[in-house]
Design a protein around this motif. Sequence first.
Motif, mmCIF file in Angstrom:
data_model
loop_
_atom_site.group_PDB
_atom_site.id
_atom_site.type_symbol
_atom_site.label_atom_id
_atom_site.label_comp_id
_atom_site.label_asym_id
_atom_site.label_seq_id
_atom_site.Cartn_x
_atom_site.Cartn_y
_atom_site.Cartn_z
ATOM 1 N N GLN A 168 0.790 -1.055 -0.028
ATOM 2 C CA GLN A 168 0.097 -0.055 -0.103
ATOM 3 C C GLN A 168 0.894 1.351 0.051
ATOM 4 O OE1 GLN A 168 -2.663 -0.013 3.315
ATOM 5 N NE2 GLN A 168 -3.901 -1.329 2.268
ATOM 6 N N ASP A 169 0.393 2.358 -0.598
ATOM 7 C CA ASP A 169 0.945 3.659 -0.732
ATOM 8 C C ASP A 169 0.334 4.465 0.508
ATOM 9 O OD1 ASP A 169 -1.542 4.629 -1.761
ATOM 10 O OD2 ASP A 169 -0.534 4.903 -3.631
ATOM 11 N N LEU A 170 0.928 5.842 0.477
ATOM 12 C CA LEU A 170 0.548 6.807 1.179
ATOM 13 C C LEU A 170 -1.182 6.842 1.368
ATOM 14 C CD1 LEU A 170 2.952 9.606 1.185
ATOM 15 C CD2 LEU A 170 2.769 8.240 3.024
ATOM 16 N N ASN A 171 -1.609 6.753 0.410
ATOM 17 C CA ASN A 171 -3.278 6.856 0.092
ATOM 18 C C ASN A 171 -4.125 5.525 0.318
ATOM 19 O OD1 ASN A 171 -2.956 9.530 -0.852
ATOM 20 N ND2 ASN A 171 -2.481 8.641 -2.836
ATOM 21 N N ILE B 225 14.084 0.718 -5.779
ATOM 22 C CA ILE B 225 13.462 0.323 -4.478
ATOM 23 C C ILE B 225 14.213 0.812 -3.474
ATOM 24 C CG2 ILE B 225 12.087 -1.285 -3.582
ATOM 25 C CD1 ILE B 225 12.021 -2.699 -6.323
ATOM 26 N N ARG B 226 13.847 1.630 -2.597
ATOM 27 C CA ARG B 226 14.601 2.011 -1.382
ATOM 28 C C ARG B 226 13.990 1.552 -0.235
ATOM 29 N NH1 ARG B 226 15.737 6.285 0.505
ATOM 30 N NH2 ARG B 226 18.079 5.623 0.855
ATOM 31 N N PHE B 227 14.695 0.871 0.508
ATOM 32 C CA PHE B 227 14.259 0.414 1.967
ATOM 33 C C PHE B 227 14.662 1.429 2.761
ATOM 34 C CE2 PHE B 227 13.772 -3.441 -0.623
ATOM 35 C CZ PHE B 227 12.656 -3.812 -0.524
ATOM 36 N N TRP B 228 13.730 1.900 3.780
ATOM 37 C CA TRP B 228 14.345 2.790 4.982
ATOM 38 C C TRP B 228 13.301 2.637 6.218
ATOM 39 C CZ3 TRP B 228 10.793 6.531 6.482
ATOM 40 C CH2 TRP B 228 9.441 6.448 5.894
ATOM 41 N N ALA B 229 13.786 3.442 7.453
ATOM 42 C CA ALA B 229 12.711 3.777 8.459
ATOM 43 C C ALA B 229 13.290 5.149 9.025
ATOM 44 C CB ALA B 229 13.171 2.528 9.389
ATOM 45 N N ASP B 230 12.427 5.726 9.806
ATOM 46 C CA ASP B 230 12.704 6.855 10.376
ATOM 47 C C ASP B 230 13.734 6.700 11.476
ATOM 48 O OD1 ASP B 230 11.478 5.775 12.576
ATOM 49 O OD2 ASP B 230 10.430 7.795 13.145
ATOM 50 N N TRP B 231 14.174 5.780 11.947
ATOM 51 C CA TRP B 231 15.551 5.790 12.890
ATOM 52 C C TRP B 231 16.658 5.583 12.195
ATOM 53 C CZ3 TRP B 231 17.625 1.316 11.793
ATOM 54 C CH2 TRP B 231 16.907 -0.001 11.261
ATOM 55 N N VAL C 55 10.174 2.376 0.459
ATOM 56 C CA VAL C 55 9.795 1.421 1.121
ATOM 57 C C VAL C 55 9.842 1.562 2.600
ATOM 58 C CG1 VAL C 55 9.294 -1.112 1.256
ATOM 59 C CG2 VAL C 55 9.593 -0.143 -1.084
ATOM 60 N N ASN C 56 8.978 1.869 3.395
ATOM 61 C CA ASN C 56 9.225 1.883 4.677
ATOM 62 C C ASN C 56 9.229 0.494 5.390
ATOM 63 O OD1 ASN C 56 7.514 1.996 7.623
ATOM 64 N ND2 ASN C 56 9.181 3.701 7.302
ATOM 65 N N VAL C 57 10.174 0.252 6.195
ATOM 66 C CA VAL C 57 10.185 -1.151 6.787
ATOM 67 C C VAL C 57 9.804 -1.199 8.328
ATOM 68 C CG1 VAL C 57 11.663 -3.269 7.256
ATOM 69 C CG2 VAL C 57 12.026 -1.697 5.216
ATOM 70 N N ARG C 58 8.920 -2.084 8.648
ATOM 71 C CA ARG C 58 8.185 -2.293 10.017
ATOM 72 C C ARG C 58 8.054 -1.281 10.824
ATOM 73 N NH1 ARG C 58 11.422 -7.526 12.054
ATOM 74 N NH2 ARG C 58 9.604 -7.283 13.484
ATOM 75 N N GLN C 59 7.410 -0.174 10.098
ATOM 76 C CA GLN C 59 6.901 0.988 10.875
ATOM 77 C C GLN C 59 5.432 0.984 10.513
ATOM 78 O OE1 GLN C 59 9.957 3.849 10.028
ATOM 79 N NE2 GLN C 59 10.170 4.170 12.202
ATOM 80 N N ASP C 60 4.612 1.884 11.631
ATOM 81 C CA ASP C 60 3.239 1.996 11.505
ATOM 82 C C ASP C 60 3.285 3.176 10.618
ATOM 83 O OD1 ASP C 60 2.788 4.450 13.100
ATOM 84 O OD2 ASP C 60 3.673 3.141 14.470
ATOM 85 N N ARG C 61 2.009 3.248 9.917
ATOM 86 C CA ARG C 61 1.718 4.244 9.026
ATOM 87 C C ARG C 61 1.981 5.580 9.449
ATOM 88 N NH1 ARG C 61 -0.752 4.247 3.923
ATOM 89 N NH2 ARG C 61 -1.334 2.130 4.210
ATOM 90 N N GLU C 62 1.350 5.959 10.900
ATOM 91 C CA GLU C 62 1.464 7.367 11.253
ATOM 92 C C GLU C 62 2.976 7.661 11.482
ATOM 93 O OE1 GLU C 62 0.575 8.572 15.728
ATOM 94 O OE2 GLU C 62 -1.206 8.343 14.494
ATOM 95 N N THR C 63 3.694 6.647 11.953
ATOM 96 C CA THR C 63 5.290 7.122 12.164
ATOM 97 C C THR C 63 6.096 7.591 10.918
ATOM 98 O OG1 THR C 63 5.334 5.731 14.127
ATOM 99 C CG2 THR C 63 7.248 6.183 13.023
ATOM 100 N N ALA C 64 5.591 6.465 10.008
ATOM 101 C CA ALA C 64 6.401 6.921 8.767
ATOM 102 C C ALA C 64 5.841 8.049 7.763
ATOM 103 C CB ALA C 64 6.058 5.531 7.516
ATOM 104 N N THR C 65 4.468 8.298 8.009
ATOM 105 C CA THR C 65 3.994 9.719 7.326
ATOM 106 C C THR C 65 4.402 10.999 7.874
ATOM 107 O OG1 THR C 65 1.985 8.051 6.770
ATOM 108 C CG2 THR C 65 1.744 10.440 6.473
ATOM 109 N N ALA C 66 4.649 10.781 9.356
ATOM 110 C CA ALA C 66 5.143 12.006 9.979
ATOM 111 C C ALA C 66 6.503 12.329 9.376
ATOM 112 C CB ALA C 66 5.115 11.976 11.471
ATOM 113 N N PHE C 67 7.459 11.340 9.142
ATOM 114 C CA PHE C 67 8.622 11.508 8.781
ATOM 115 C C PHE C 67 8.606 11.917 7.336
ATOM 116 C CE2 PHE C 67 12.848 9.645 6.957
ATOM 117 C CZ PHE C 67 13.568 10.207 7.826
ATOM 118 N N ILE C 68 7.828 11.128 6.439
ATOM 119 C CA ILE C 68 7.914 11.600 5.160
ATOM 120 C C ILE C 68 7.369 13.165 5.022
ATOM 121 C CG2 ILE C 68 6.542 11.270 2.827
ATOM 122 C CD1 ILE C 68 8.999 9.528 3.147
#
Length: 161
Positions: free
Chosen positions: A35-38, A55-61, A89-102
């Motif tokens: 799934q994407d942001l929408n 394809i970039r795998f990332w996380a906010d930490w 591609v955000n890895v193993r984080q909830d949508r809220e955490t990843a979206t705030a970072f993005i």
Amino acid sequence: MSILFVVFSLTILNGCQSEHSALTKGEPPPAFQLQDLNGDRVNVTKDFAGKVVVIRFWADWCPFCESEMQSIEPVYQAYRSKGLVILAVNVRQDRETATAFIDELNISYPVLFDQEGAVAREYGVIGLPTTFILDRDGRLHTRIIGESTAELFARIVDALI
């Protein structure tokens, strides 16, 4: 502090290795849908056929993900009309955490969510950031483990476009 970060990173990504982790240059990597942001499903194989796909795998930490994600935005803007697709591609984080970072990064390329880490495991990701660049035929051209520069990224993309 850096030792703690390494231990934390390895703990988060524990289990990301699998018997499928040996991706081979010149071969197509595993297809996936996320799934994407929408909340829309994105099918990486079908939706981007004939394009150069990153394809970039990332996380906010991840300490390098923020600067690298921002530094490749101009490359994306320069090449997107020529067939470049970047998927963050955000890895193993909830949508809220990843979206705030993005939201803070002001990037325009698509963001996908791998909340269980299944795609990262399938791709053999053992650290972040990890980047896979696919040619127009959907075959693995380059794998970058760790931080990259915009210059290197642009040089690789330019050769494929």
